[in-house]
Design a protein around this motif. Structure first.
Motif, PDB file in Angstrom:
ATOM      1  N   MET A  19       1.998   7.608  -5.421  1.00  0.00           N
ATOM      2  CA  MET A  19       3.020   6.908  -4.644  1.00  0.00           C
ATOM      3  C   MET A  19       2.962   7.305  -3.172  1.00  0.00           C
ATOM      4  N   ALA A  20       2.708   8.584  -2.910  1.00  0.00           N
ATOM      5  CA  ALA A  20       2.574   9.022  -1.516  1.00  0.00           C
ATOM      6  C   ALA A  20       1.389   8.325  -0.867  1.00  0.00           C
ATOM      7  N   PHE A  21       0.296   8.199  -1.598  1.00  0.00           N
ATOM      8  CA  PHE A  21      -0.888   7.553  -1.045  1.00  0.00           C
ATOM      9  C   PHE A  21      -0.630   6.083  -0.745  1.00  0.00           C
ATOM     10  N   VAL A  22      -0.077   5.336  -1.703  1.00  0.00           N
ATOM     11  CA  VAL A  22       0.114   3.892  -1.486  1.00  0.00           C
ATOM     12  C   VAL A  22       1.162   3.607  -0.413  1.00  0.00           C
ATOM     13  N   PHE A  27      -3.499   4.186   3.350  1.00  0.00           N
ATOM     14  CA  PHE A  27      -3.665   3.085   2.401  1.00  0.00           C
ATOM     15  C   PHE A  27      -3.539   1.748   3.115  1.00  0.00           C
ATOM     16  N   ASN A  28      -2.556   1.603   3.997  1.00  0.00           N
ATOM     17  CA  ASN A  28      -2.387   0.340   4.715  1.00  0.00           C
ATOM     18  C   ASN A  28      -3.648  -0.029   5.485  1.00  0.00           C
ATOM     19  N   ASN A  29      -4.253   0.949   6.150  1.00  0.00           N
ATOM     20  CA  ASN A  29      -5.484   0.701   6.896  1.00  0.00           C
ATOM     21  C   ASN A  29      -6.636   0.348   5.959  1.00  0.00           C
ATOM     22  N   ARG A  86      -1.478  -2.065  -4.116  1.00  0.00           N
ATOM     23  CA  ARG A  86      -0.411  -2.723  -3.355  1.00  0.00           C
ATOM     24  C   ARG A  86       0.741  -3.103  -4.283  1.00  0.00           C
ATOM     25  N   ALA A  87       0.419  -3.591  -5.479  1.00  0.00           N
ATOM     26  CA  ALA A  87       1.460  -3.924  -6.459  1.00  0.00           C
ATOM     27  C   ALA A  87       2.263  -2.678  -6.825  1.00  0.00           C
ATOM     28  N   LEU A  88       1.583  -1.550  -6.943  1.00  0.00           N
ATOM     29  CA  LEU A  88       2.260  -0.277  -7.214  1.00  0.00           C
ATOM     30  C   LEU A  88       3.195   0.061  -6.057  1.00  0.00           C
ATOM     31  N   ARG A  89       2.683  -0.048  -4.840  1.00  0.00           N
ATOM     32  CA  ARG A  89       3.496   0.248  -3.651  1.00  0.00           C
ATOM     33  C   ARG A  89       4.722  -0.646  -3.578  1.00  0.00           C
ATOM     34  N   ASP A  90       4.549  -1.919  -3.940  1.00  0.00           N
ATOM     35  CA  ASP A  90       5.633  -2.885  -3.827  1.00  0.00           C
ATOM     36  C   ASP A  90       6.568  -2.896  -5.029  1.00  0.00           C
ATOM     37  N   GLY A  91       6.348  -1.971  -5.983  1.00  0.00           N
ATOM     38  CA  GLY A  91       7.223  -1.861  -7.141  1.00  0.00           C
ATOM     39  C   GLY A  91       6.957  -2.887  -8.229  1.00  0.00           C
ATOM     40  N   GLU A  92       5.834  -3.589  -8.145  1.00  0.00           N
ATOM     41  CA  GLU A  92       5.493  -4.596  -9.146  1.00  0.00           C
ATOM     42  C   GLU A  92       4.779  -3.988 -10.344  1.00  0.00           C
ATOM     43  N   MET A  93       4.354  -2.733 -10.214  1.00  0.00           N
ATOM     44  CA  MET A  93       3.702  -1.986 -11.295  1.00  0.00           C
ATOM     45  C   MET A  93       4.208  -0.552 -11.235  1.00  0.00           C
ATOM     46  N   THR A  94       4.087   0.132 -12.354  1.00  0.00           N
ATOM     47  CA  THR A  94       4.408   1.561 -12.361  1.00  0.00           C
ATOM     48  C   THR A  94       3.108   2.338 -12.147  1.00  0.00           C
TER      49      THR A  94
END
Length: 172
Positions: A19-22, A27-29, A86-94
């Motif tokens: 989670m810290a990484f995403v 990660f954004n770059n 990205r889905a993990l970062r956006d809360g769409e996946m665990t």
């Protein structure tokens, strides 16, 4: 990107490290540059690459066709990996879902895409292949560091593994 940054972000925290990484600028770059390479390559293959391929001698044209298929496959693996994170970062996946084997980047192919098939191929194609190889290697290392940190340290000759061994040999 230094190995220290990877360890700082992923740490030994399991899902917290992911989670810290995403959520990081790193990660954004990576996401932006990876998706830009996917788009740039698709545009090249659909336009300039098609034109260039028509002018190639038969052997080079066959090599171009095979390499473009491998390049497209590799870029789709990269895009899929980035989109899962990205889905993990956006809360769409665990984190548990994202860590499933089906979402891991496939390290089986490894190495360079071209494998000595570069004679007579357009320079732009070769540059895209090189950029893709570099990004794929980086993502493969990150995937191991994030989702299999113990396995990543065991990779012979891997800088992260060597650094971890030095840290454990010389604590404090």
């Amino acid at each position: 990107m230094s190995t220290d940054n990877i360890h700082t972000i992923t740490g030994e925290q399991g899902g917290d490290g992911v989670m810290a990484f995403v959520g990081s600028k790193m990660f954004n770059n990576l996401f932006a540059s990876g998706m830009e390479l996917v788009e740039e390559t698709a545009l090249y293959l659909d336009e300039d690459g098609k034109s260039a391929a028509r002018t190639l001698p038969r052997e080079a044209a066959l090599a171009y066709a095979g390499l473009s298929m491998r390049l497209t496959t590799r870029l789709m693996q990269i895009a899929s990996w980035l989109l899962v994170l990205r889905a993990l970062r956006d809360g769409e996946m665990t984190a548990e879902e994202a860590s499933q084997e089906k979402y891991r980047i496939g390290g089986n192919e490894g190495g360079a895409l071209a494998r000595n098939l570069t004679a007579g191929l357009p320079e732009r194609m070769l540059a895209l292949v090189e950029d893709t190889d570099t990004l794929y290697s980086r993502i493969t290392r990150l995937d191991r560091e994030i989702f299999s940190p113990e396995e990543a340290r065991e990779v012979e000759g891997d800088a992260a593994g060597q650094l971890a061994a030095l840290r454990s040999a010389f604590p404090g």
